[in-house]
Design an enzyme around this catalytic site. Sequence first.
Site, PDB file in Angstrom:
ATOM      1  N   CYS A 437      -4.100  67.511   0.004  1.00 57.84           N
ATOM      2  CA  CYS A 437      -5.337  67.099  -0.659  1.00 57.84           C
ATOM      3  C   CYS A 437      -5.198  67.174  -2.175  1.00 57.84           C
ATOM      4  CB  CYS A 437      -6.509  67.972  -0.190  1.00 57.84           C
ATOM      5  SG  CYS A 437      -6.290  69.735  -0.508  1.00 57.84           S
ATOM      6  N   GLU A 483      -6.533  61.959  -0.263  1.00 51.51           N
ATOM      7  CA  GLU A 483      -5.540  62.651   0.567  1.00 51.51           C
ATOM      8  C   GLU A 483      -4.249  61.849   0.527  1.00 51.51           C
ATOM      9  OE1 GLU A 483      -6.095  66.099   3.404  1.00 51.51           O
ATOM     10  OE2 GLU A 483      -7.344  65.125   1.911  1.00 51.51           O
TER      11      GLU A 483
END
Length: 490
Positions: A437, A483
């Site tokens: 992330c 992401e």
Amino acid sequence: MASAASHSRSVIFAKRNLVYNVAVRQSRLLFSTNDTTSDGRRKPSPQKQWIQSQKKSPCSDHLTWEERLADVVTPLWRLSYKEQLEFKQKHQQRTLSQLARHFQECPPVRGKLSFPVLPVLTSPVRDGYRNKSTFSVNRGVDGNPKTVGFYVGTARKGNIVCVNGDHLLNMPEKHKLVARCYQDFLRLSPLEPCLLFHTGGHWREVTVRTNAEGHTMAIVYFHPQGLAREEVAVHKADLVEYFTLGPGSVCQLDSLYFQESGMTRCTHEDSPYQLLHGRPHIYEEVLGYKFRISADAFFQVNRAAAEVLYDTVRHLCFPLSEDGGGTKKPGGTLLDVCCGTGAIGITISPRVDRIIGIELVEQAVEDARHNAALNKVLNCEFLAGKAEVVLPAAMSQISDVGPIAAVVNPARAGLHHLVVRALRNQPAIRRLVYVSCKPDGEAVRNFRELCCAPDPRKKLWGDAFSPTLAVPVDMFPHTAHCEVVLLFER
């Protein structure tokens, strides 16, 4: 030898297909934006527009409080979705180019990466996509300390203002409704909110979780301070009455939890979540599998985009090979590190012989085991504990059992160095998929240790991994976050 060569060709074929199909599908969206205005002047890039808006927003007195909050929570809200994707694509290209110096086998050439970065995979849902939101309690614009919303300002500067989040694009209506009702409840309650632990007060934030079917779980956090257990029980009863029989019944809560604690954040083991009303869990479906979600279990906040993410991960971990015009199950073992409620492993389960999932949060492991049984998946095993402790022992059990792929999906702090060492030193692991992330954060240390030359001082004896593909996935529309799925091979 022939089977190994066939498998290698199938992996290359599958990867080429993924690169080609996704690139074609996404490139039209990313690069079809008109770069000029109606009078022929060139428009600033989306990145420059966003940076300019950030420079103006904090100091612009003409902005409303709602606009200021939107700039904090959803900083790309002024851009079209095409422009958001262009911004994120450029950001990921720049970030990965900066990281390339840590990739021993793939140094950048004239600022260009030697492995492809696919166009950002889009989120199927762009507005109201969050299935989990936590609303804070503090002084609002009017000075009322019982205001529920999100913060503008910082504690360091002493200028925090809590602003209602009804206008935020990423919040679903049900979350906003629960937040409004919780604010109403606080203003009816004789107890004060807990703004700072050392200044007293009791009512803290509320977390709202929902699923695609609209089922709703609310978790209220409470600081007991010096209240007796009997006194706390009275206020819990008031909370239940408000949300089941009073004005809050409009929320139609399926679950109402209560956690009392003197700590900022704590797990179910530290301070149990108390079910005051309704069912103990809600369920969500992803890629045809059903998952149980507990009060504190991790689950991707964007369900629709999670399907895109998990489908990408399973293809990179175990691509289906061609076999006489059909597809062939790859087989082997998947190590699912930081597995949460088991979603990645369970969705990959039909392609492999065995899955071993490792997760720190015990409640999440219980959910993962339940989810495997619920979906009649029999080849999954989930282990609770720190990955750096559990993984080496797990590796010793599977060292002689076929090909091994690993997927890691750590928090922002990245993987413990002992986990990286265990993965690096297991020669049977030829493919490693890293879901990050924040690839420019603590994950950099992981990338360096995965890709550096063997280093006996760090006990990194295994062959180095090399990055071969990066796939950004837009899990958070209207924000700058993205992401990234990185495939490492050796």
